[in-house]
Scaffold this motif. Sequence first.
Motif, PDB file in Angstrom:
ATOM      1  N   GLY A  12     -28.967  -5.790   6.589  1.00  0.00           N
ATOM      2  CA  GLY A  12     -29.426  -4.425   6.336  1.00  0.00           C
ATOM      3  C   GLY A  12     -28.302  -3.403   6.239  1.00  0.00           C
ATOM      4  N   TRP A  13     -27.071  -3.840   6.459  1.00  0.00           N
ATOM      5  CA  TRP A  13     -25.905  -2.953   6.386  1.00  0.00           C
ATOM      6  C   TRP A  13     -25.063  -3.313   5.167  1.00  0.00           C
ATOM      7  CZ3 TRP A  13     -23.995   0.640  10.263  1.00  0.00           C
ATOM      8  CH2 TRP A  13     -24.877   0.816  11.345  1.00  0.00           C
ATOM      9  N   HIS A  14     -24.251  -2.355   4.745  1.00  0.00           N
ATOM     10  CA  HIS A  14     -23.267  -2.584   3.694  1.00  0.00           C
ATOM     11  C   HIS A  14     -21.887  -2.250   4.248  1.00  0.00           C
ATOM     12  CE1 HIS A  14     -26.864  -2.388   1.173  1.00  0.00           C
ATOM     13  NE2 HIS A  14     -26.158  -2.942   0.197  1.00  0.00           N
ATOM     14  N   LYS A  15     -20.892  -2.992   3.802  1.00  0.00           N
ATOM     15  CA  LYS A  15     -19.526  -2.702   4.243  1.00  0.00           C
ATOM     16  C   LYS A  15     -18.760  -2.054   3.093  1.00  0.00           C
ATOM     17  CE  LYS A  15     -17.268  -5.069   7.275  1.00  0.00           C
ATOM     18  NZ  LYS A  15     -16.523  -6.104   8.031  1.00  0.00           N
ATOM     19  N   VAL A  16     -18.109  -0.938   3.428  1.00  0.00           N
ATOM     20  CA  VAL A  16     -17.312  -0.189   2.449  1.00  0.00           C
ATOM     21  C   VAL A  16     -15.851  -0.276   2.867  1.00  0.00           C
ATOM     22  CG1 VAL A  16     -16.963   2.027   1.314  1.00  0.00           C
ATOM     23  CG2 VAL A  16     -19.241   1.410   2.167  1.00  0.00           C
ATOM     24  N   ASP A  17     -15.042  -0.917   2.038  1.00  0.00           N
ATOM     25  CA  ASP A  17     -13.607  -1.020   2.314  1.00  0.00           C
ATOM     26  C   ASP A  17     -12.852  -0.059   1.407  1.00  0.00           C
ATOM     27  OD1 ASP A  17     -13.067  -3.455   4.204  1.00  0.00           O
ATOM     28  OD2 ASP A  17     -14.629  -4.116   2.829  1.00  0.00           O
ATOM     29  N   GLY A  18     -11.933   0.682   1.999  1.00  0.00           N
ATOM     30  CA  GLY A  18     -11.137   1.632   1.225  1.00  0.00           C
ATOM     31  C   GLY A  18      -9.664   1.459   1.495  1.00  0.00           C
ATOM     32  N   ASP A  19      -8.851   1.769   0.500  1.00  0.00           N
ATOM     33  CA  ASP A  19      -7.399   1.665   0.663  1.00  0.00           C
ATOM     34  C   ASP A  19      -6.720   2.631  -0.294  1.00  0.00           C
ATOM     35  OD1 ASP A  19      -5.051   0.781   1.793  1.00  0.00           O
ATOM     36  OD2 ASP A  19      -4.870  -0.990   0.524  1.00  0.00           O
ATOM     37  N   ALA A  20      -5.482   2.964   0.024  1.00  0.00           N
ATOM     38  CA  ALA A  20      -4.686   3.859  -0.810  1.00  0.00           C
ATOM     39  C   ALA A  20      -3.399   3.164  -1.206  1.00  0.00           C
ATOM     40  CB  ALA A  20      -4.377   5.158  -0.063  1.00  0.00           C
ATOM     41  N   GLY A  21      -2.825   3.565  -2.315  1.00  0.00           N
ATOM     42  CA  GLY A  21      -1.564   2.997  -2.764  1.00  0.00           C
ATOM     43  C   GLY A  21      -0.662   4.069  -3.341  1.00  0.00           C
ATOM     44  N   ILE A  22       0.609   4.024  -2.977  1.00  0.00           N
ATOM     45  CA  ILE A  22       1.599   4.940  -3.526  1.00  0.00           C
ATOM     46  C   ILE A  22       2.350   4.164  -4.608  1.00  0.00           C
ATOM     47  CG2 ILE A  22       3.494   6.500  -3.013  1.00  0.00           C
ATOM     48  CD1 ILE A  22       0.866   7.117  -1.541  1.00  0.00           C
ATOM     49  N   ILE A  23       2.215   4.567  -5.858  1.00  0.00           N
ATOM     50  CA  ILE A  23       2.775   3.805  -6.972  1.00  0.00           C
ATOM     51  C   ILE A  23       4.059   4.483  -7.454  1.00  0.00           C
ATOM     52  CG2 ILE A  23       2.246   2.640  -9.134  1.00  0.00           C
ATOM     53  CD1 ILE A  23       0.279   2.031  -6.904  1.00  0.00           C
ATOM     54  N   GLY A  24       5.138   4.299  -6.682  1.00  0.00           N
ATOM     55  CA  GLY A  24       6.444   4.839  -7.064  1.00  0.00           C
ATOM     56  C   GLY A  24       6.370   6.301  -7.440  1.00  0.00           C
ATOM     57  N   GLU A  25       6.932   6.639  -8.592  1.00  0.00           N
ATOM     58  CA  GLU A  25       6.946   8.020  -9.062  1.00  0.00           C
ATOM     59  C   GLU A  25       5.720   8.370  -9.891  1.00  0.00           C
ATOM     60  OE1 GLU A  25       9.134  10.331  -8.168  1.00  0.00           O
ATOM     61  OE2 GLU A  25       9.991   8.794  -6.860  1.00  0.00           O
ATOM     62  N   LEU A  26       4.840   7.368 -10.122  1.00  0.00           N
ATOM     63  CA  LEU A  26       3.665   7.621 -10.950  1.00  0.00           C
ATOM     64  C   LEU A  26       2.634   8.489 -10.245  1.00  0.00           C
ATOM     65  CD1 LEU A  26       3.143   4.073 -12.525  1.00  0.00           C
ATOM     66  CD2 LEU A  26       4.056   6.117 -13.646  1.00  0.00           C
ATOM     67  N   GLY A  27       2.464   8.279  -8.947  1.00  0.00           N
ATOM     68  CA  GLY A  27       1.477   9.040  -8.204  1.00  0.00           C
ATOM     69  C   GLY A  27       0.806   8.202  -7.138  1.00  0.00           C
ATOM     70  N   SER A  28      -0.454   8.498  -6.866  1.00  0.00           N
ATOM     71  CA  SER A  28      -1.203   7.820  -5.805  1.00  0.00           C
ATOM     72  C   SER A  28      -2.490   7.215  -6.360  1.00  0.00           C
ATOM     73  CB  SER A  28      -1.545   8.800  -4.680  1.00  0.00           C
ATOM     74  OG  SER A  28      -0.383   9.436  -4.187  1.00  0.00           O
ATOM     75  N   GLY A  29      -2.916   6.118  -5.733  1.00  0.00           N
ATOM     76  CA  GLY A  29      -4.152   5.468  -6.152  1.00  0.00           C
ATOM     77  C   GLY A  29      -5.078   5.247  -4.974  1.00  0.00           C
ATOM     78  N   LEU A  30      -6.378   5.246  -5.243  1.00  0.00           N
ATOM     79  CA  LEU A  30      -7.394   4.979  -4.229  1.00  0.00           C
ATOM     80  C   LEU A  30      -8.276   3.839  -4.719  1.00  0.00           C
ATOM     81  CD1 LEU A  30      -8.559   8.652  -3.447  1.00  0.00           C
ATOM     82  CD2 LEU A  30      -6.784   7.335  -2.268  1.00  0.00           C
ATOM     83  N   GLY A  31      -8.729   3.008  -3.803  1.00  0.00           N
ATOM     84  CA  GLY A  31      -9.619   1.915  -4.161  1.00  0.00           C
ATOM     85  C   GLY A  31     -10.725   1.775  -3.137  1.00  0.00           C
ATOM     86  N   ALA A  32     -11.921   1.411  -3.596  1.00  0.00           N
ATOM     87  CA  ALA A  32     -13.050   1.216  -2.679  1.00  0.00           C
ATOM     88  C   ALA A  32     -13.969   0.132  -3.239  1.00  0.00           C
ATOM     89  CB  ALA A  32     -13.833   2.516  -2.491  1.00  0.00           C
ATOM     90  N   VAL A  33     -14.561  -0.648  -2.336  1.00  0.00           N
ATOM     91  CA  VAL A  33     -15.497  -1.692  -2.728  1.00  0.00           C
ATOM     92  C   VAL A  33     -16.629  -1.738  -1.713  1.00  0.00           C
ATOM     93  CG1 VAL A  33     -14.152  -3.451  -1.496  1.00  0.00           C
ATOM     94  CG2 VAL A  33     -15.760  -4.153  -3.272  1.00  0.00           C
ATOM     95  N   ILE A  34     -17.835  -1.993  -2.195  1.00  0.00           N
ATOM     96  CA  ILE A  34     -19.007  -2.079  -1.326  1.00  0.00           C
ATOM     97  C   ILE A  34     -19.607  -3.471  -1.460  1.00  0.00           C
ATOM     98  CG2 ILE A  34     -21.300  -1.157  -0.820  1.00  0.00           C
ATOM     99  CD1 ILE A  34     -20.432   1.481  -2.028  1.00  0.00           C
ATOM    100  N   ARG A  35     -19.841  -4.128  -0.317  1.00  0.00           N
ATOM    101  CA  ARG A  35     -20.446  -5.456  -0.305  1.00  0.00           C
ATOM    102  C   ARG A  35     -21.619  -5.476   0.681  1.00  0.00           C
ATOM    103  NH1 ARG A  35     -14.966  -9.026   0.141  1.00  0.00           N
ATOM    104  NH2 ARG A  35     -14.153  -7.056   0.938  1.00  0.00           N
ATOM    105  N   ASP A  36     -22.626  -6.290   0.379  1.00  0.00           N
ATOM    106  CA  ASP A  36     -23.810  -6.360   1.240  1.00  0.00           C
ATOM    107  C   ASP A  36     -23.641  -7.444   2.302  1.00  0.00           C
ATOM    108  OD1 ASP A  36     -24.274  -8.829   0.031  1.00  0.00           O
ATOM    109  OD2 ASP A  36     -25.838  -8.069  -1.309  1.00  0.00           O
ATOM    110  N   SER A  37     -24.709  -7.720   3.049  1.00  0.00           N
ATOM    111  CA  SER A  37     -24.631  -8.650   4.170  1.00  0.00           C
ATOM    112  C   SER A  37     -24.485 -10.109   3.737  1.00  0.00           C
ATOM    113  CB  SER A  37     -25.872  -8.508   5.061  1.00  0.00           C
ATOM    114  OG  SER A  37     -27.059  -8.693   4.302  1.00  0.00           O
ATOM    115  N   SER A  38     -24.550 -10.353   2.426  1.00  0.00           N
ATOM    116  CA  SER A  38     -24.297 -11.702   1.909  1.00  0.00           C
ATOM    117  C   SER A  38     -22.886 -11.833   1.337  1.00  0.00           C
ATOM    118  CB  SER A  38     -25.316 -12.054   0.815  1.00  0.00           C
ATOM    119  OG  SER A  38     -26.629 -12.047   1.335  1.00  0.00           O
TER     120      SER A  38
END
Length: 361
Positions: A208-234
């Motif tokens: 009945g729950w979902h897991k949300v994983d988030g992370d950030a990345g510093i890509i040299g001089e290009l800038g910054s990136g964010l990532g997120a994924v959602i997965r269910d109990s399976s």
Amino acid sequence: MIVYAGIWRKMVSILSGQPIVLCLRMIGRMGRKLLLMLILFGSVFGIYRSSHVLKFLRGGPVRMRFLLATIFTIGSVTMTLIVASVNENFESTLHALRDCKFAREIWSKSQFSHVACSRMSTIIDWWESVFTEFDNDEVTSIITLCWAIWGARNSRIMEGKIIEPEDTVKYALKICQEVSEESCKLDVRPGRTAAVSHPETWSIPDQGWHKVDGDAGIIGELGSGLGAVIRDSSGVVCACSSFQAPDKWTTEVAEAKAVLFGLQLAGELGVQQIVLESDCLLVIQALRNKSTGSSSIHLVLDDIYAKSSNFVNVRWSFVKRGGNKIAHALAHSQPWEVGHRVWNDVIPTRILELALADLNE
């Protein structure tokens, strides 16, 4: 090992948060004597390390070697900061440990090669960002590699002895392994409390729950990136997203923004009970403690508090980087494209492969 890493964290937090004069007043007479002793040991042995000292460090007790390595590096850094303040042509410790060609060759042979790509302009800020991004074991490895770089550099300058980058990395890994083994022996002694352990792999949430994983990345001089994924109990990937911008945030602000980014994705998907997971312990602890303030990171935390109130239940969870591979990959997505991308119907093959690998671990 965790104790020594904690010493580093405390010293960095003090030095980065208070002027030196206030620090000297805070630590008192005994503290000032200890600081002077660190400077003396670091400047004498860290710069003029003889073959006898090297033999002692390589053959002496593990805990003593690691403690002396800590003292040498703190003292050397402190002395360098003092000398650099009166001589602008003096090579900085940051350049010697991270930015010079010799140091970069060594970092490139290690698993922490991206650490040398940091844009932090002072040694204190650089180490503070390391403490924020990595767990205790990784911080210990990075500090030990810094010490090994310092030693290899001085051997080259003072003794004319050239140590190959691969050998420097292997030596640092060997020291870390010995310290880890020694720590394990200490932890099993009667009356000792084992250190707190954190999950190293991804785990499915409750029914009945979902897991949300988030992370950030510093890509040299290009800038910054964010990532997120959602997965269910399976363990099924329900949605994932990446965001890339030319902004250059600090590590802790970027990680907090990654948590907020994950919450926004969960809100769009319409899930109500979520476990929000990050590999940044500082941010998770701040959220668990409901930390408040007026700094840049606290402004992001305030947005997280407001957004999380829209869900029925939210849990804050920390996992080591090995358990956050998908969000990490999304934050570093290539090719680099400024903007926001979302996948909820057709999930990229690479993401599905990583999700399957998580379930098989």
